[in-house]
Structure formats: C-alpha cells, structure tokens
Write an enzyme that holds these catalytic residues in place. Sequence first.
Site, PDB file in Angstrom:
ATOM      1  N   LYS A  58       6.825   2.583  -3.638  1.00  0.00           N
ATOM      2  CA  LYS A  58       6.551   2.023  -4.964  1.00  0.00           C
ATOM      3  C   LYS A  58       7.820   1.968  -5.811  1.00  0.00           C
ATOM      4  O   LYS A  58       8.129   0.949  -6.412  1.00  0.00           O
ATOM      5  CB  LYS A  58       5.481   2.855  -5.699  1.00  0.00           C
ATOM      6  CG  LYS A  58       4.128   2.874  -5.010  1.00  0.00           C
ATOM      7  CD  LYS A  58       3.065   3.571  -5.857  1.00  0.00           C
ATOM      8  CE  LYS A  58       3.306   5.058  -6.077  1.00  0.00           C
ATOM      9  NZ  LYS A  58       3.277   5.867  -4.843  1.00  0.00           N
ATOM     10  N   ARG A  78      -3.911   5.725 -11.644  1.00  0.00           N
ATOM     11  CA  ARG A  78      -4.200   6.519 -10.447  1.00  0.00           C
ATOM     12  C   ARG A  78      -5.655   6.972 -10.408  1.00  0.00           C
ATOM     13  O   ARG A  78      -6.056   7.611  -9.432  1.00  0.00           O
ATOM     14  CB  ARG A  78      -3.303   7.754 -10.434  1.00  0.00           C
ATOM     15  CG  ARG A  78      -2.110   7.641  -9.472  1.00  0.00           C
ATOM     16  CD  ARG A  78      -1.294   8.865  -9.709  1.00  0.00           C
ATOM     17  NE  ARG A  78      -0.419   9.307  -8.682  1.00  0.00           N
ATOM     18  CZ  ARG A  78       0.906   9.132  -8.717  1.00  0.00           C
ATOM     19  NH1 ARG A  78       1.459   8.399  -9.645  1.00  0.00           N
ATOM     20  NH2 ARG A  78       1.663   9.685  -7.800  1.00  0.00           N
ATOM     21  N   ARG A  99      13.553  12.488   1.479  1.00  0.00           N
ATOM     22  CA  ARG A  99      14.168  11.527   0.556  1.00  0.00           C
ATOM     23  C   ARG A  99      14.923  12.196  -0.594  1.00  0.00           C
ATOM     24  O   ARG A  99      14.626  13.320  -0.979  1.00  0.00           O
ATOM     25  CB  ARG A  99      13.110  10.558   0.011  1.00  0.00           C
ATOM     26  CG  ARG A  99      12.144  11.155  -0.974  1.00  0.00           C
ATOM     27  CD  ARG A  99      11.082  10.137  -1.378  1.00  0.00           C
ATOM     28  NE  ARG A  99      10.143  10.707  -2.312  1.00  0.00           N
ATOM     29  CZ  ARG A  99       9.103  10.050  -2.826  1.00  0.00           C
ATOM     30  NH1 ARG A  99       8.862   8.802  -2.468  1.00  0.00           N
ATOM     31  NH2 ARG A  99       8.304  10.629  -3.676  1.00  0.00           N
ATOM     32  N   ARG A 142      16.790  15.886  -5.420  1.00  0.00           N
ATOM     33  CA  ARG A 142      15.519  15.841  -4.685  1.00  0.00           C
ATOM     34  C   ARG A 142      14.429  16.318  -5.612  1.00  0.00           C
ATOM     35  O   ARG A 142      14.649  17.216  -6.425  1.00  0.00           O
ATOM     36  CB  ARG A 142      15.563  16.792  -3.475  1.00  0.00           C
ATOM     37  CG  ARG A 142      16.399  16.263  -2.354  1.00  0.00           C
ATOM     38  CD  ARG A 142      16.534  17.292  -1.224  1.00  0.00           C
ATOM     39  NE  ARG A 142      17.662  16.910  -0.380  1.00  0.00           N
ATOM     40  CZ  ARG A 142      17.555  16.203   0.736  1.00  0.00           C
ATOM     41  NH1 ARG A 142      16.365  15.843   1.187  1.00  0.00           N
ATOM     42  NH2 ARG A 142      18.623  15.869   1.423  1.00  0.00           N
ATOM     43  N   ARG A 155      -0.817  15.526  -2.136  1.00  0.00           N
ATOM     44  CA  ARG A 155      -0.730  14.281  -2.905  1.00  0.00           C
ATOM     45  C   ARG A 155      -1.441  13.140  -2.169  1.00  0.00           C
ATOM     46  O   ARG A 155      -2.036  12.259  -2.794  1.00  0.00           O
ATOM     47  CB  ARG A 155       0.746  13.942  -3.181  1.00  0.00           C
ATOM     48  CG  ARG A 155       1.358  14.869  -4.241  1.00  0.00           C
ATOM     49  CD  ARG A 155       2.868  14.971  -4.168  1.00  0.00           C
ATOM     50  NE  ARG A 155       3.550  13.716  -4.387  1.00  0.00           N
ATOM     51  CZ  ARG A 155       4.824  13.490  -4.046  1.00  0.00           C
ATOM     52  NH1 ARG A 155       5.541  14.443  -3.462  1.00  0.00           N
ATOM     53  NH2 ARG A 155       5.379  12.340  -4.290  1.00  0.00           N
TER      54      ARG A 155
HETATM   55  P1  AMP Z   1       5.033  10.096  -8.673  1.00  0.00           P
HETATM   56  O1  AMP Z   1       6.436  10.172  -9.147  1.00  0.00           O
HETATM   57  O2  AMP Z   1       4.367   8.806  -9.055  1.00  0.00           O
HETATM   58  O3  AMP Z   1       4.882  10.422  -7.214  1.00  0.00           O
HETATM   59  O4  AMP Z   1       4.232  11.238  -9.460  1.00  0.00           O
HETATM   60  C1  AMP Z   1       4.566  12.594  -9.302  1.00  0.00           C
HETATM   61  C2  AMP Z   1       3.423  13.472  -9.813  1.00  0.00           C
HETATM   62  O5  AMP Z   1       3.219  13.216 -11.219  1.00  0.00           O
HETATM   63  C3  AMP Z   1       2.079  13.199  -9.171  1.00  0.00           C
HETATM   64  O6  AMP Z   1       1.901  13.911  -7.951  1.00  0.00           O
HETATM   65  C4  AMP Z   1       1.132  13.679 -10.263  1.00  0.00           C
HETATM   66  O7  AMP Z   1       1.070  15.083 -10.318  1.00  0.00           O
HETATM   67  C5  AMP Z   1       1.845  13.215 -11.533  1.00  0.00           C
HETATM   68  N1  AMP Z   1       1.458  11.832 -11.902  1.00  0.00           N
HETATM   69  C6  AMP Z   1       2.268  10.731 -11.944  1.00  0.00           C
HETATM   70  N2  AMP Z   1       1.599   9.644 -12.367  1.00  0.00           N
HETATM   71  C7  AMP Z   1       0.326  10.071 -12.596  1.00  0.00           C
HETATM   72  C8  AMP Z   1      -0.859   9.420 -13.025  1.00  0.00           C
HETATM   73  N3  AMP Z   1      -0.883   8.100 -13.294  1.00  0.00           N
HETATM   74  N4  AMP Z   1      -1.986  10.169 -13.155  1.00  0.00           N
HETATM   75  C9  AMP Z   1      -1.988  11.501 -12.888  1.00  0.00           C
HETATM   76  N5  AMP Z   1      -0.907  12.160 -12.465  1.00  0.00           N
HETATM   77  C10 AMP Z   1       0.246  11.465 -12.316  1.00  0.00           C
END
Ligand code: AMP
Length: 207
Positions: A17, A92, A131, A164, A176
């Site tokens: 993404k 999400r 990564r 990281r 996740r």
């Molecule tokens: P990401 O960088 O998108 O992988 O997000 C990292 C972490 O942030 C996720 O595992 C969630 O804990 C939190 N997070 C990010 N975006 C959301 C969202 N839209 N709703 C809920 N938690 C989020």
Amino acid sequence: MPVAPVVILLGPPGAGKGTQARMLEEDFGLVQLSTGDLLRAAVAAGTEAGVRAKAVMEAGQLVSDEIVLAILQERMAQPDLGRGIILDGFPRTAGQAAALDRLLAAAGQKVTAAISLEVEDEAMVARVAGRYTCATCGEGYHDQFKQPARAGTCDKCGGTAFKRRADDTAETVRERLTAYHAQTAPLIAYYDEKAVLQRINAMGHIA
Ligand code: AMP
C-alpha cells in the site's frame, strides 16, 4: 476537505500500500494520507491519542475508530491536499468506511476508487519482517528483495539513516493479518457494491 479524486488502497500488511501510494503521489500529484504514519507521529510526539494508541499498535491490533477518525479529520482539514488524496491504511473497519462516506458526502464528494491489493498471507510475513525505509525520504527497502545499490546509502536521496517499524516482527504481522481478515477484508465487498472496486494482483516484487 480534499478535492477529488479520493483513492483508497486496501490490502493486508506487506501488500504494498505504501509503495503504491508513493507511486501514485509521484505520477498523479495526489497526496498520501496514511493513518499508520499519522498514528506513529502521534506516538512519537506523545500526544494523548498517541499514548492511547501505542500499546494497541505494538500488539498488532486496530486502534479505535474514534482515535483514527479524529487524527484523519485533523489532517484532512489542512490545506495541502494536492489534486486529491490516496488513503493508505484507511478505512479499516465498516464504521470507518461509513464515517468516510459521511465526511465526503458533506463536502459533495465520494470515493473515486478502492484498489484492493491481493496477495497471499504467507508471503506477507517475509515481506514485512525484512522491510525498512530511508529515514530521510521514506524510500522502501528489504533485506532480501531490495537492498540499496550502494550498501547503507539510499538510492533516491543519498541518505544514510534507515529505520524499521517496531510492529514489523513476524509475530505481530500474524496478528495484523488476523485483524485484516476479520475487520478490513469485508470492505472489499462494500466497495464492490458501490462499483468503485479494482482488484490488483500484488504478488510481484518491489520495483
Ligand atoms: P499501517 O502503517 O497502516 O500498517 O498501520 C500500523 C498500525 O496502526 C496498525 O497495525 C494499527 O494498529 C494502526 N492503524 C493504522 N491505521 C488504522 C486504522 N485505519 N484503523 C485502526 N488502526 C489503524
């Protein structure tokens, strides 16, 4: 509020993404809004939302809709939204998708496209666990799949510091992925019904 288009990127952790969002930014002048980045910034700054979100993020679970919506709305109120936005990691949950629709409708807008990056779970664990990114420009790298041409130097900006994410461990990725399938994957059907869904096979390597 953003000007159209509003593009959503859906996909599990490691689907690409962030990488796709950066490409869309460069190619079309759209602005990437990553709720993960906004939350990490809140954690680093020690804001009230950041303090509440930290442990949840470290456990690989979803932060509450209330916190995420507040943080996103604050960002969307700023003037630098380019020619439109790419939402990376948002919505999400069904609640977030409905809230986004309401927010956009209030400004006479709607989601332009929802791109679902389709991948196999097992490959995601290896992708995420290896990564890292350039601390200066955010360019993405990987221990196995994409090292900088000159070791320790970013290909894109020449930076020499890399970082990281704390939640990019094999164990947390599995958590996740579970959250993704339970709470986020149903949004694929939601956007399909609205006739804005595009599915992309995202099993190829990072360019
Ligand atoms: P990401 O960088 O998108 O992988 O997000 C990292 C972490 O942030 C996720 O595992 C969630 O804990 C939190 N997070 C990010 N975006 C959301 C969202 N839209 N709703 C809920 N938690 C989020």
